[in-house]
Scaffold this motif. Structure first.
Motif, PDB file in Angstrom:
ATOM      1  N   PHE A  31      -5.517  12.531   4.988  1.00 29.09           N
ATOM      2  CA  PHE A  31      -5.867  12.673   3.566  1.00 29.09           C
ATOM      3  C   PHE A  31      -4.627  13.089   2.773  1.00 29.09           C
ATOM      4  CE2 PHE A  31      -7.751  14.414  -0.235  1.00 29.09           C
ATOM      5  CZ  PHE A  31      -8.947  13.733  -0.407  1.00 29.09           C
ATOM      6  N   GLU A  32      -3.858  14.021   3.320  1.00 27.17           N
ATOM      7  CA  GLU A  32      -2.629  14.455   2.660  1.00 27.17           C
ATOM      8  C   GLU A  32      -1.649  13.294   2.518  1.00 27.17           C
ATOM      9  OE1 GLU A  32       0.701  18.041   3.210  1.00 27.17           O
ATOM     10  OE2 GLU A  32      -0.905  17.767   4.695  1.00 27.17           O
ATOM     11  N   GLU A  33      -1.528  12.483   3.565  1.00 23.14           N
ATOM     12  CA  GLU A  33      -0.653  11.308   3.500  1.00 23.14           C
ATOM     13  C   GLU A  33      -1.129  10.325   2.438  1.00 23.14           C
ATOM     14  OE1 GLU A  33      -0.754   9.699   7.404  1.00 23.14           O
ATOM     15  OE2 GLU A  33       0.473  11.301   8.299  1.00 23.14           O
ATOM     16  N   GLU A  34      -2.456  10.131   2.348  1.00 15.18           N
ATOM     17  CA  GLU A  34      -3.007   9.203   1.358  1.00 15.18           C
ATOM     18  C   GLU A  34      -2.768   9.701  -0.066  1.00 15.18           C
ATOM     19  OE1 GLU A  34      -5.391   6.107   1.904  1.00 15.18           O
ATOM     20  OE2 GLU A  34      -3.700   6.212   3.292  1.00 15.18           O
ATOM     21  N   MET A  35      -2.794  11.021  -0.277  1.00 10.22           N
ATOM     22  CA  MET A  35      -2.464  11.569  -1.591  1.00 10.22           C
ATOM     23  C   MET A  35      -1.033  11.218  -1.981  1.00 10.22           C
ATOM     24  SD  MET A  35      -4.189  15.387  -1.613  1.00 10.22           S
ATOM     25  CE  MET A  35      -3.611  15.711  -3.296  1.00 10.22           C
ATOM     26  N   ALA A  36      -0.110  11.473  -1.080  1.00 15.92           N
ATOM     27  CA  ALA A  36       1.298  11.177  -1.361  1.00 15.92           C
ATOM     28  C   ALA A  36       1.508   9.683  -1.589  1.00 15.92           C
ATOM     29  CB  ALA A  36       2.176  11.674  -0.215  1.00 15.92           C
ATOM     30  N   LEU A  37       0.859   8.865  -0.770  1.00 14.43           N
ATOM     31  CA  LEU A  37       0.972   7.413  -0.929  1.00 14.43           C
ATOM     32  C   LEU A  37       0.402   6.974  -2.274  1.00 14.43           C
ATOM     33  CD1 LEU A  37       1.626   4.635   0.274  1.00 14.43           C
ATOM     34  CD2 LEU A  37      -0.637   4.663   1.363  1.00 14.43           C
ATOM     35  N   GLY A  38      -0.732   7.560  -2.659  1.00 15.08           N
ATOM     36  CA  GLY A  38      -1.362   7.184  -3.921  1.00 15.08           C
ATOM     37  C   GLY A  38      -0.514   7.527  -5.121  1.00 15.08           C
ATOM     38  N   LEU A  39       0.261   8.599  -5.046  1.00 14.40           N
ATOM     39  CA  LEU A  39       1.166   8.937  -6.148  1.00 14.40           C
ATOM     40  C   LEU A  39       2.319   7.940  -6.240  1.00 14.40           C
ATOM     41  CD1 LEU A  39       1.362  12.826  -5.772  1.00 14.40           C
ATOM     42  CD2 LEU A  39       0.250  11.553  -7.613  1.00 14.40           C
ATOM     43  N   ARG A  40       2.770   7.431  -5.080  1.00 11.45           N
ATOM     44  CA  ARG A  40       3.882   6.480  -5.070  1.00 11.45           C
ATOM     45  C   ARG A  40       3.416   5.057  -5.320  1.00 11.45           C
ATOM     46  NH1 ARG A  40       4.792   8.961  -0.125  1.00 11.45           N
ATOM     47  NH2 ARG A  40       4.401   6.957   0.915  1.00 11.45           N
ATOM     48  N   GLN A  41       2.363   4.651  -4.607  1.00 14.79           N
ATOM     49  CA  GLN A  41       1.862   3.274  -4.671  1.00 14.79           C
ATOM     50  C   GLN A  41       0.341   3.307  -4.734  1.00 14.79           C
ATOM     51  OE1 GLN A  41       4.249   2.359  -0.850  1.00 14.79           O
ATOM     52  NE2 GLN A  41       4.075   0.378  -1.876  1.00 14.79           N
ATOM     53  N   PRO A  42      -0.234   3.468  -5.926  1.00 13.35           N
ATOM     54  CA  PRO A  42      -1.691   3.632  -6.042  1.00 13.35           C
ATOM     55  C   PRO A  42      -2.495   2.557  -5.327  1.00 13.35           C
ATOM     56  CG  PRO A  42      -0.624   4.060  -8.133  1.00 13.35           C
ATOM     57  CD  PRO A  42       0.449   3.547  -7.220  1.00 13.35           C
ATOM     58  N   ALA A  43      -2.050   1.310  -5.366  1.00 10.86           N
ATOM     59  CA  ALA A  43      -2.831   0.221  -4.771  1.00 10.86           C
ATOM     60  C   ALA A  43      -2.839   0.284  -3.249  1.00 10.86           C
ATOM     61  CB  ALA A  43      -2.290  -1.122  -5.231  1.00 10.86           C
ATOM     62  N   ALA A  44      -1.915   1.041  -2.660  1.00  8.02           N
ATOM     63  CA  ALA A  44      -1.808   1.084  -1.205  1.00  8.02           C
ATOM     64  C   ALA A  44      -2.659   2.178  -0.580  1.00  8.02           C
ATOM     65  CB  ALA A  44      -0.342   1.282  -0.803  1.00  8.02           C
ATOM     66  N   SER A  45      -3.205   3.078  -1.383  1.00  6.77           N
ATOM     67  CA  SER A  45      -3.947   4.219  -0.874  1.00  6.77           C
ATOM     68  C   SER A  45      -5.442   4.028  -1.074  1.00  6.77           C
ATOM     69  CB  SER A  45      -3.501   5.494  -1.591  1.00  6.77           C
ATOM     70  OG  SER A  45      -4.282   6.607  -1.210  1.00  6.77           O
ATOM     71  N   SER A  46      -6.239   4.617  -0.176  1.00  3.17           N
ATOM     72  CA  SER A  46      -7.689   4.603  -0.371  1.00  3.17           C
ATOM     73  C   SER A  46      -8.113   5.600  -1.442  1.00  3.17           C
ATOM     74  CB  SER A  46      -8.404   4.914   0.945  1.00  3.17           C
ATOM     75  OG  SER A  46      -8.150   6.238   1.374  1.00  3.17           O
ATOM     76  N   LEU A  47      -7.239   6.554  -1.780  1.00  3.81           N
ATOM     77  CA  LEU A  47      -7.511   7.520  -2.840  1.00  3.81           C
ATOM     78  C   LEU A  47      -6.969   6.986  -4.159  1.00  3.81           C
ATOM     79  CD1 LEU A  47      -6.506  10.776  -0.916  1.00  3.81           C
ATOM     80  CD2 LEU A  47      -8.804   9.824  -1.229  1.00  3.81           C
ATOM     81  N   TYR A  48      -7.753   7.115  -5.212  1.00  2.00           N
ATOM     82  CA  TYR A  48      -7.344   6.537  -6.492  1.00  2.00           C
ATOM     83  C   TYR A  48      -6.153   7.271  -7.093  1.00  2.00           C
ATOM     84  CZ  TYR A  48     -11.826   3.995  -6.627  1.00  2.00           C
ATOM     85  OH  TYR A  48     -12.876   3.180  -6.361  1.00  2.00           O
ATOM     86  N   MET A  49      -6.087   8.599  -6.940  1.00  2.00           N
ATOM     87  CA  MET A  49      -4.990   9.403  -7.465  1.00  2.00           C
ATOM     88  C   MET A  49      -4.690   9.036  -8.921  1.00  2.00           C
ATOM     89  SD  MET A  49      -4.403  11.473  -5.036  1.00  2.00           S
ATOM     90  CE  MET A  49      -2.943  12.257  -5.654  1.00  2.00           C
ATOM     91  N   GLU A  50      -5.726   9.181  -9.751  1.00  2.00           N
ATOM     92  CA  GLU A  50      -5.621   8.758 -11.140  1.00  2.00           C
ATOM     93  C   GLU A  50      -5.146   9.901 -12.041  1.00  2.00           C
ATOM     94  OE1 GLU A  50      -6.045   5.942 -13.064  1.00  2.00           O
ATOM     95  OE2 GLU A  50      -5.841   4.979 -11.121  1.00  2.00           O
ATOM     96  N   PRO A  51      -4.073   9.684 -12.817  1.00  2.00           N
ATOM     97  CA  PRO A  51      -3.644  10.693 -13.787  1.00  2.00           C
ATOM     98  C   PRO A  51      -4.661  10.828 -14.911  1.00  2.00           C
ATOM     99  CG  PRO A  51      -2.395   8.671 -14.092  1.00  2.00           C
ATOM    100  CD  PRO A  51      -3.222   8.485 -12.857  1.00  2.00           C
TER     101      PRO A  51
END
Length: 424
Positions: free
Chosen positions: A28-48
């Motif tokens: 989950f932590e990795e997906e957060m970091a990925l979502g901040l860098r490449q939103p489309a690549a993560s299962s988490l939306y990480m929306e500002p």
């Protein structure tokens, strides 16, 4: 096979190992970091969310609209030096059997006209003047793509809502048109945010330093203040935690997911939230009792079963072994709470790493929602899981604080902030 055997075997399907939780937290932590860098690549939306935390000095009157998975609520709210005052409030269920069901409205206009009518009634109850300009803060508890504080596009419906013409469209734009149709041109939607972000704004307004919040009710989600390690101005981020897909499903999870309105979407939410706890238990009982017509159980019934107070199954059907049913219900609830805590542990680790902190600082996490507030054992299990994942000493400094009905206060704060909108 006795009642006890099949129920106990089903309960075993809902137990997760400590190692699986640790692996899930790290992923989950990795997906957060990925979502901040490449939103489309993560299962988490990480929306500002395009908003910082409030100062606590915000003042004024605003309309609030809260559109969630079970109810819609509108109110006239005043932020004053002595606190937050609700001057008028109206709440309606999204489904009224035999009367209406806006979760299956045939058009977007029908849905937004329902919401505008709710606003009109709230203003009438609150005694608002028809000519008074009023900002509106809209808590919208579904995944969106946001490029400014004032509006956002709906990515996809969740919580089994399916209204055409909204996905991909700007939500507040459609709400504004409905308000005009309702004769409420003086009400201007100035902010849209997830209900979880609204909880965070409300909690931080009252208790500065609060930087993480969660909703644990019909749905499940969390948000936090992203500091970017001081490289950029801080901003609240909506994680959409329920969309995490890297945790193993059991056979009942897969059945539920396949039969849902959005197979493959919100996989973790379907394992945690109140919307699905009753359905998971229903699926187990239908299979074990060979009763495909068993009416669905609710989340409240799961809680009653866990405490041994459920008198009968829906439809007046007799209970199987009460003790084994309680074991199964407790397993469902415990898994839900452990997975929820797993995601929050990952957020705590992410924030500490971003700020290059050697350890996670003592802090309060704000949580709103009926599952957290009322489901037996949830809060204690979450605290126990944080200790498992972060260590006893660290977890002793982490407090999970229930904040009730915070999304309305947060929406008022958002509406007032949005009246002087800060885009990026």
């Amino acid at each position: 096979m006795t009642d006890e055997t099949w129920l106990d075997e089903a309960a075993a399907q809902f137990r997760v190992t400590d190692d699986a939780l640790r692996q899930g937290m790290l992923r989950f932590e990795e997906e957060m970091a990925l979502g901040l860098r490449q939103p489309a690549a993560s299962s988490l939306y990480m929306e500002p969310c395009y908003v910082d935390l409030p100062t606590g000095r915000e003042r004024g009157r605003a309309v609030t609209l809260d559109f969630g998975g079970t109810n819609a609520r509108a109110a006239l709210v005043e932020l004053a030096a002595d606190g937050c005052h609700v001057r008028g409030e109206v709440r309606r269920p999204l489904r009224a059997p035999g009367a209406y069901d806006v979760t299956r409205a045939e058009t977007a206009e029908a849905l937004f006209d329902f919401l505008a009518d709710l606003v009109r009634e709230a203003l009438a109850r609150g005694g608002a003047r028809s000519e008074e300009p009023l900002p509106l803060g809209h808590t919208f508890s579904f995944g969106t793509r946001q490029r400014r504080f004032g509006d956002a596009r709906l990515i996809a419906w969740s919580k089994e809502i399916a209204v055409p013409g909204v996905e991909g469209a700007y939500v507040n734009e459609q709400l504004r048109a409905a308000l005009v149709r309702a004769g409420l041109a003086n009400v201007m939607p100035t902010a849209i945010l997830n209900d979880t972000a609204a909880v965070l704004l409300a909690a931080a307004f009252r208790a500065p330093g609060t930087a993480i919040a969660a909703i644990y009710a019909t749905g499940f989600n969390s948000c936090y203040l992203e500091t970017f390690g001081g490289r950029r101005p801080p901003m609240v981020y909506n994680i959409e935690s329920g969309s995490f897909r890297h945790f193993p499903q059991n056979p009942y999870d897969r059945q539920l997911d396949t039969a849902s309105a959005k197979p493959g979407a919100q996989r973790l939410e379907k394992m945690i939230s109140g919307r699905y706890l009753g359905e998971l238990l229903t699926r187990v009982l239908r299979e074990g009792l060979h009763d495909a017509a068993l009416p669905p159980l609710t989340a409240e019934m799961v809680g009653e079963a866990a405490q041994g107070t459920l008198a009968a199954l829906p439809g007046g059907r007799p209970l199987p072994s009460a003790a084994s049913l309680a074991t199964l219900a407790r397993a469902l609830i415990r898994r839900s709470a452990r997975l929820a805590a797993m995601t929050l542990a990952a957020v705590l680790r992410h924030r500490a790493a971003a700020d290059r902190q050697p350890r996670i600082a003592p802090q309060t996490l704000a949580v709103d929602g009926a599952v957290f507030a009322h489901m037996p054992g949830v809060a204690a299990t979450m605290q126990e899981t944080l200790a498992l994942l972060l260590g006893e000493e660290t977890a002793q400094g982490i407090s999970l604080r229930l904040v009730r009905d915070a999304s309305g206060r947060g929406a008022a704060i958002a509406g007032i902030l949005g009246a002087g909108e800060r885009d990026e």
